[in-house]
Design a protein around this motif. Structure first.
Motif, PDB file in Angstrom:
ATOM      1  N   PHE A  95       5.080  -3.818  12.955  1.00 40.77           N
ATOM      2  CA  PHE A  95       4.548  -2.070  11.723  1.00 40.77           C
ATOM      3  C   PHE A  95       5.711  -1.628  12.443  1.00 40.77           C
ATOM      4  CE2 PHE A  95       2.090   1.227  11.773  1.00 40.77           C
ATOM      5  CZ  PHE A  95       1.816   1.607   9.893  1.00 40.77           C
ATOM      6  N   SER A 148       9.109  -1.500  11.334  1.00 43.63           N
ATOM      7  CA  SER A 148       8.923  -1.829   9.782  1.00 43.63           C
ATOM      8  C   SER A 148       8.651  -0.441   8.673  1.00 43.63           C
ATOM      9  CB  SER A 148       8.473  -2.457   9.240  1.00 43.63           C
ATOM     10  OG  SER A 148       6.279  -1.813   9.255  1.00 43.63           O
ATOM     11  N   GLU A 153      11.164   0.661   6.491  1.00 42.73           N
ATOM     12  CA  GLU A 153      11.191  -0.358   5.119  1.00 42.73           C
ATOM     13  C   GLU A 153       9.889   0.779   4.179  1.00 42.73           C
ATOM     14  OE1 GLU A 153      10.724  -4.178   6.139  1.00 42.73           O
ATOM     15  OE2 GLU A 153      11.760  -3.959   7.725  1.00 42.73           O
ATOM     16  N   LYS A 154       8.953   0.721   4.575  1.00 40.28           N
ATOM     17  CA  LYS A 154       7.640   1.912   3.827  1.00 40.28           C
ATOM     18  C   LYS A 154       6.763   0.402   3.956  1.00 40.28           C
ATOM     19  CE  LYS A 154       9.680   4.765   2.063  1.00 40.28           C
ATOM     20  NZ  LYS A 154       9.802   5.865   0.656  1.00 40.28           N
ATOM     21  N   ARG A 155       6.663  -0.849   4.816  1.00 35.15           N
ATOM     22  CA  ARG A 155       5.831  -2.054   4.161  1.00 35.15           C
ATOM     23  C   ARG A 155       4.572  -1.809   4.104  1.00 35.15           C
ATOM     24  NH1 ARG A 155       6.546  -6.152   5.798  1.00 35.15           N
ATOM     25  NH2 ARG A 155       7.973  -6.089   7.719  1.00 35.15           N
ATOM     26  N   PHE A 214       2.143  -3.077   5.321  1.00 31.46           N
ATOM     27  CA  PHE A 214       0.987  -3.899   5.612  1.00 31.46           C
ATOM     28  C   PHE A 214       0.015  -3.574   4.353  1.00 31.46           C
ATOM     29  CE2 PHE A 214       1.429  -5.680   9.433  1.00 31.46           C
ATOM     30  CZ  PHE A 214       1.463  -4.673   9.861  1.00 31.46           C
ATOM     31  N   CYS A 218      -1.566  -1.725   2.520  1.00 28.50           N
ATOM     32  CA  CYS A 218      -1.871   0.071   2.123  1.00 28.50           C
ATOM     33  C   CYS A 218      -2.429   0.206   0.959  1.00 28.50           C
ATOM     34  CB  CYS A 218      -0.990   1.188   2.879  1.00 28.50           C
ATOM     35  SG  CYS A 218      -1.539   2.794   2.045  1.00 28.50           S
ATOM     36  N   THR A 239      -0.222   6.516  -1.397  1.00 32.45           N
ATOM     37  CA  THR A 239       1.158   5.830  -2.529  1.00 32.45           C
ATOM     38  C   THR A 239       1.060   6.962  -2.171  1.00 32.45           C
ATOM     39  OG1 THR A 239      -0.436   4.129  -3.706  1.00 32.45           O
ATOM     40  CG2 THR A 239       1.528   4.778  -4.186  1.00 32.45           C
ATOM     41  N   GLN A 283       5.193   7.896  -0.980  1.00 32.10           N
ATOM     42  CA  GLN A 283       6.857   7.645  -1.504  1.00 32.10           C
ATOM     43  C   GLN A 283       7.654   8.668  -0.937  1.00 32.10           C
ATOM     44  OE1 GLN A 283       4.772   7.598  -5.846  1.00 32.10           O
ATOM     45  NE2 GLN A 283       5.320   4.933  -5.566  1.00 32.10           N
ATOM     46  N   SER A 287      14.020   0.552  13.378  1.00 34.94           N
ATOM     47  CA  SER A 287      13.916  -0.886  13.477  1.00 34.94           C
ATOM     48  C   SER A 287      14.617  -0.890  14.589  1.00 34.94           C
ATOM     49  CB  SER A 287      14.393  -0.979  12.453  1.00 34.94           C
ATOM     50  OG  SER A 287      15.704  -0.952  12.019  1.00 34.94           O
TER      51      SER A 287
END
Length: 224
Positions: free
Chosen positions: A91, A94, A97-99, A101, A103, A155, A159, A209
């Motif tokens: 995590f 990552s 990448e702003k992934r 999981f 969220c 969110t 962003q 990363s």
């Protein structure tokens, strides 16, 4: 340069409807306030505060965010509640990448603070530096945090997060993963990581990363 401060939630009450809903104890509340005060004295300004959405972790994160004027930078994640050490390391790497999981999907609806105004006043009375401050209120549907009567979507926070320019991220979670990650990514073994402990690691990289095992320099290691 990237800096990540790993924080274990403050002491929680032993009772509650479930482990996920356990609130901070009175001692835990005061320790979290002292931690927030310490971080404020150091002039730390996190670009993002990522926290487990379990009540005790989220409350700890909110107290810290309130002390640092960073209530609009808090992102709660259900996945951090029971994450494994290896998934937590994945995590961290990552973040570019702003992934994040899931969220914004599986966040529980509950009162995150769990403090009456009277209890909050009592806690602040015992710590003059925080007398009269206001802790953010709650988290509800759509992963939105209500901070000082302003609803903030996680969110939206994500962003607005620029991983490339971010220099400082807080991650608030639970043992054993939150303590283990300090030993995995840090320059030396961290033997004990009690409640309301913080371990700050500095990485000589320009992307999350690129963080490798045992590459982090310890810039802060303290318990409250």
């Amino acid at each position: 340069m990237k800096r990540i401060y790993f924080i274990r939630h403050a002491e929680a009450q032993s009772g509650g409807k479930s482990d996920f809903e356990r609130a901070l104890s009175r001692v835990g509340e005061l320790c979290a306030i002292k931690l927030g005060e310490k971080l404020r004295s150091l002039g730390l300004a996190p670009d993002l505060i990522i926290t487990s959405s379990a009540m005790r972790a989220l409350h700890t994160a909110q107290i810290i965010a309130n002390a640092l004027g960073a209530t609009k930078r808090v992102v709660p994640l259900r996945e951090l509640y029971d994450i494994s050490l290896w998934d937590l390391a994945k995590f961290v790497r990552s973040l570019d990448e702003k992934r994040f999981f899931g969220c914004g999907v599986n966040v529980e609806k509950y009162n995150a603070v769990g403090l009456s105004s009277e209890k909050h006043r009592d806690a602040n009375a015992e710590n003059s530096a925080f007398k009269g401050t206001k802790i953010p209120a709650s988290i509800g549907e759509n992963n939105a945090i209500s901070c000082n009567n302003v609803e903030i979507s996680s969110t939206d926070v994500m962003q607005n997060f620029n991983a490339a320019s971010a220099e400082c991220v807080f991650i608030v979670g639970h043992n054993p993963a939150i303590g283990g990650i300090c030993s995995l990514l840090g320059e030396k073994e961290v033997d004990k990581f009690p409640p309301c402990s913080i371990c700050g690691l500095e990485f000589d990289v320009h992307k999350f990363s690129y963080i490798t095992d045992h590459s982090g320099k310890i810039v802060m290691l303290q318990s409250f």
